[in-house]
Design an enzyme around this catalytic site. Sequence first.
Site, PDB file in Angstrom:
ATOM      1  N   HIS A  71      37.215  41.071  44.885  1.00  0.00           N
ATOM      2  CA  HIS A  71      37.920  41.067  43.605  1.00  0.00           C
ATOM      3  C   HIS A  71      36.935  41.223  42.461  1.00  0.00           C
ATOM      4  CE1 HIS A  71      37.001  36.862  44.652  1.00  0.00           C
ATOM      5  NE2 HIS A  71      36.836  36.655  43.356  1.00  0.00           N
ATOM      6  N   HIS A 116      36.572  40.283  38.399  1.00  0.00           N
ATOM      7  CA  HIS A 116      37.072  39.524  37.246  1.00  0.00           C
ATOM      8  C   HIS A 116      36.946  40.418  36.014  1.00  0.00           C
ATOM      9  CE1 HIS A 116      36.669  35.416  39.174  1.00  0.00           C
ATOM     10  NE2 HIS A 116      35.862  36.107  39.953  1.00  0.00           N
TER      11      HIS A 116
END
Length: 145
Positions: free
Chosen positions: A105, A107
């Site tokens: 992922h 951010h």
Amino acid sequence: MADARYDPDNIFAKILRGEIPCHRVYEDAHTLAFMDVMPQGEGHTLVIPKAPSRGLLDADPATLAALMASVQRVGRAVKAAFEADGLTLFQFNEAAGGQTVFHLHVHVIPRREGVPLKRHEGGMADNAVLAEQAARIRTALDAQG
Ligand code: AMP
């Protein structure tokens, strides 16, 4: 140490399967973006690939290409939605690198001049606030076309 394997029961895999909810911001065939529940700043969004990659190092380059295209798209919308001066991106790999959820992922955090980030893994945000912020980002995405 041998590299750890992808765990299909990690929390983001569960979000992808619809087993737990998220404040969805954007979705396409290869990626999903949603609000971070413990934001380090107003509008903190996570962008993840649908492909089951643990981190940067085990991801297929095509997965990374799709992911970064979505990061750019979502980043533009987040910056516009929060009238930010800039953006900070983080991407952590393995516990030693600061990773706590083992599904790749990125951010995306809008930044304003002089406003510091809150600490990583700080407090949970209010659900209604996250829902309103997600709606604001979706509106900015719609305006982007
Ligand atoms: P890291 O693996 O260190 O990059 O951090 C994982 C991030 O996921 C943290 O910022 C958490 O606040 C966030 N997070 C954990 N669980 C959820 C969830 N169910 N929905 C949205 N964000 C989450």
